[in-house]
Design an enzyme around this catalytic site. Structure first.
Site, PDB file in Angstrom:
ATOM      1  N   GLY A  36       0.843  -1.201   0.000  1.00  0.00           N
ATOM      2  CA  GLY A  36       0.000   0.000   0.000  1.00  0.00           C
ATOM      3  C   GLY A  36       0.880   1.254   0.000  1.00  0.00           C
ATOM      4  O   GLY A  36       0.629   2.202  -0.749  1.00  0.00           O
ATOM      5  N   HIS A  37       1.941   1.236   0.836  1.00  0.00           N
ATOM      6  CA  HIS A  37       2.861   2.383   0.857  1.00  0.00           C
ATOM      7  C   HIS A  37       3.584   2.510  -0.481  1.00  0.00           C
ATOM      8  O   HIS A  37       3.831   3.605  -0.957  1.00  0.00           O
ATOM      9  CB  HIS A  37       3.908   2.214   1.966  1.00  0.00           C
ATOM     10  CG  HIS A  37       3.348   2.240   3.350  1.00  0.00           C
ATOM     11  ND1 HIS A  37       3.299   1.118   4.145  1.00  0.00           N
ATOM     12  CD2 HIS A  37       2.805   3.246   4.083  1.00  0.00           C
ATOM     13  CE1 HIS A  37       2.771   1.438   5.315  1.00  0.00           C
ATOM     14  NE2 HIS A  37       2.457   2.714   5.303  1.00  0.00           N
ATOM     15  N   GLY A 147      -3.371   7.126   1.657  1.00  0.00           N
ATOM     16  CA  GLY A 147      -4.129   5.982   1.146  1.00  0.00           C
ATOM     17  C   GLY A 147      -5.609   6.147   1.455  1.00  0.00           C
ATOM     18  O   GLY A 147      -5.982   6.630   2.531  1.00  0.00           O
ATOM     19  N   GLN A 153      -9.028   9.805   7.920  1.00  0.00           N
ATOM     20  CA  GLN A 153      -7.785  10.568   8.010  1.00  0.00           C
ATOM     21  C   GLN A 153      -7.693  11.531   6.825  1.00  0.00           C
ATOM     22  O   GLN A 153      -7.311  12.693   6.968  1.00  0.00           O
ATOM     23  CB  GLN A 153      -6.594   9.600   8.029  1.00  0.00           C
ATOM     24  CG  GLN A 153      -5.239  10.255   7.900  1.00  0.00           C
ATOM     25  CD  GLN A 153      -4.108   9.320   8.241  1.00  0.00           C
ATOM     26  OE1 GLN A 153      -3.808   9.109   9.416  1.00  0.00           O
ATOM     27  NE2 GLN A 153      -3.457   8.747   7.243  1.00  0.00           N
TER      28      GLN A 153
HETATM   29  O1  PAF Z   1      -1.403   6.926   8.066  1.00  0.00           O
HETATM   30  C1  PAF Z   1      -0.392   6.910   8.800  1.00  0.00           C
HETATM   31  O2  PAF Z   1       0.496   6.053   8.700  1.00  0.00           O
HETATM   32  C2  PAF Z   1      -0.240   7.992   9.869  1.00  0.00           C
HETATM   33  O3  PAF Z   1      -1.467   8.311  10.434  1.00  0.00           O
HETATM   34  C3  PAF Z   1       0.489   9.252   9.359  1.00  0.00           C
HETATM   35  C4  PAF Z   1      -0.328   9.952   8.293  1.00  0.00           C
HETATM   36  C5  PAF Z   1       1.849   8.877   8.827  1.00  0.00           C
HETATM   37  C6  PAF Z   1       0.671  10.236  10.516  1.00  0.00           C
HETATM   38  O4  PAF Z   1       1.454   9.683  11.534  1.00  0.00           O
END
Ligand code: PAF
Length: 282
Positions: A36-37, A147, A153
């Site tokens: 996903g990353h 994502g 978020q």
């Molecule tokens: O989605 C994440 O991994 C975290 O919430 C983020 C956006 C890196 C903030 O720490």
């Protein structure tokens, strides 16, 4: 690929590129990187001249100390993978670098931060708002990548960027999924074999509910069927399964072609808390 640990270091590195009018993509992460990353990094590399990945397990977004302690940390593996993807900079600050003192500021997003995830993880979105604001101020990217799996978020960050006039474009990348539909997550590595097999029930139930809604079934009937399906799963404990407006996260009971809706869910599979969502396009 340059690894930088200090605010000054990353500021100086990125400043050079900004002077050359190069676009800068930021992919904020907490490490334990998965496919996903990688899709976020690939999108950034495609869109932006320079890609910065930050790795920081942000303590203030964990409402539970044991969750923070248990969070997977796989830095060496992450760096090897980011090297292969040829990112330009990895920013890995120590906690003191980001929080030299306790942050007093508290975000209030008029309820957006207290519904769904926020109801089960008090303070979580305040912590996310603080760290993302800090990273945006330190790095000054032109684009920031998130994502779709973390839909709430995304809604919070979109509000933050609008309300505080950050001149940054938010790019949302579709959820990467395993072959059986399970959304990729850093927490999936905690699932044992039996739990892993059961975990795709989140995706199955989201797909079922979406089809029912598109076939005109009433949302409350859909929810009853979903609750029954979850009850049949002994390894799963459902926290929520809600139909919401995709941007405001306001709970609704009908889909609307003028305002995109999503079904959002969270459930424990054994001791592992997973989230997922599905947007409904009419
Ligand atoms: O989605 C994440 O991994 C975290 O919430 C983020 C956006 C890196 C903030 O720490």
């Amino acid at each position: 690929m340059k690894i930088i640990h200090t605010k000054e270091g990353i500021q100086q590195a990125v400043f050079k590129h900004r002077c050359l009018n190069e676009t800068i993509g930021l992919v904020p992460t907490m490490g334990a990187l998965h496919k996903g990353h990688f899709s976020l990094v690939e999108k950034s590399k495609y869109n932006s001249a320079i890609t910065v990945v930050s790795i920081f397990v942000n303590p203030i977004q964990f409402n539970n100390k044991s969750d923070l302690e248990r969070y997977p940390r796989t830095l060496e593996k992450d760096l090897a993978l980011l090297g292969k993807l040829k990112v330009d900079y990895v920013f890995i600050p120590e906690e003191k670098e980001i929080y030299p003192e306790k942050t007093l500021l508290k975000f209030d997003f008029s309820g957006l931060e207290t519904t769904l995830e926020g109801a089960f993880r008090p303070g979580h979105f305040n912590g996310v708002g603080i760290i993302v604001s800090k990273l945006l101020h330190i790095i000054h990217p032109s684009h920031v990548y998130f994502g779709q799996k973390d839909l709430q978020q995304v809604a919070i960050i979109n509000r933050l960027i609008k309300d505080l006039s950050f001149n940054i474009e938010v790019i949302v990348v579709p959820t990467a999924r395993e072959d059986d539909g399970l959304a990729m997550s850093s927490r999936n590595i905690f699932l044992n074999q039996e739990e892993r097999m059961a975990a795709n029930i989140l995706y199955k139930n989201l797909s079922f509910a979406k089809d029912e809604l598109l076939n005109g079934v009433n949302w409350f009937e859909v929810k009853d069927k979903i609750n029954e399906k979850f009850l049949e799963e002994t390894l799963i404990r459902l926290e929520y399964f809600e139909l919401v407006k995709s941007d405001s996260m306001e709970k609704v009971s009908t889909i609307d072609q003028n305002s995109p809706c999503s079904i959002c869910t969270a459930a424990y599979v054994g001791n592992v808390r997973l989230i997922d969502n599905m947007t409904i396009y009419i």
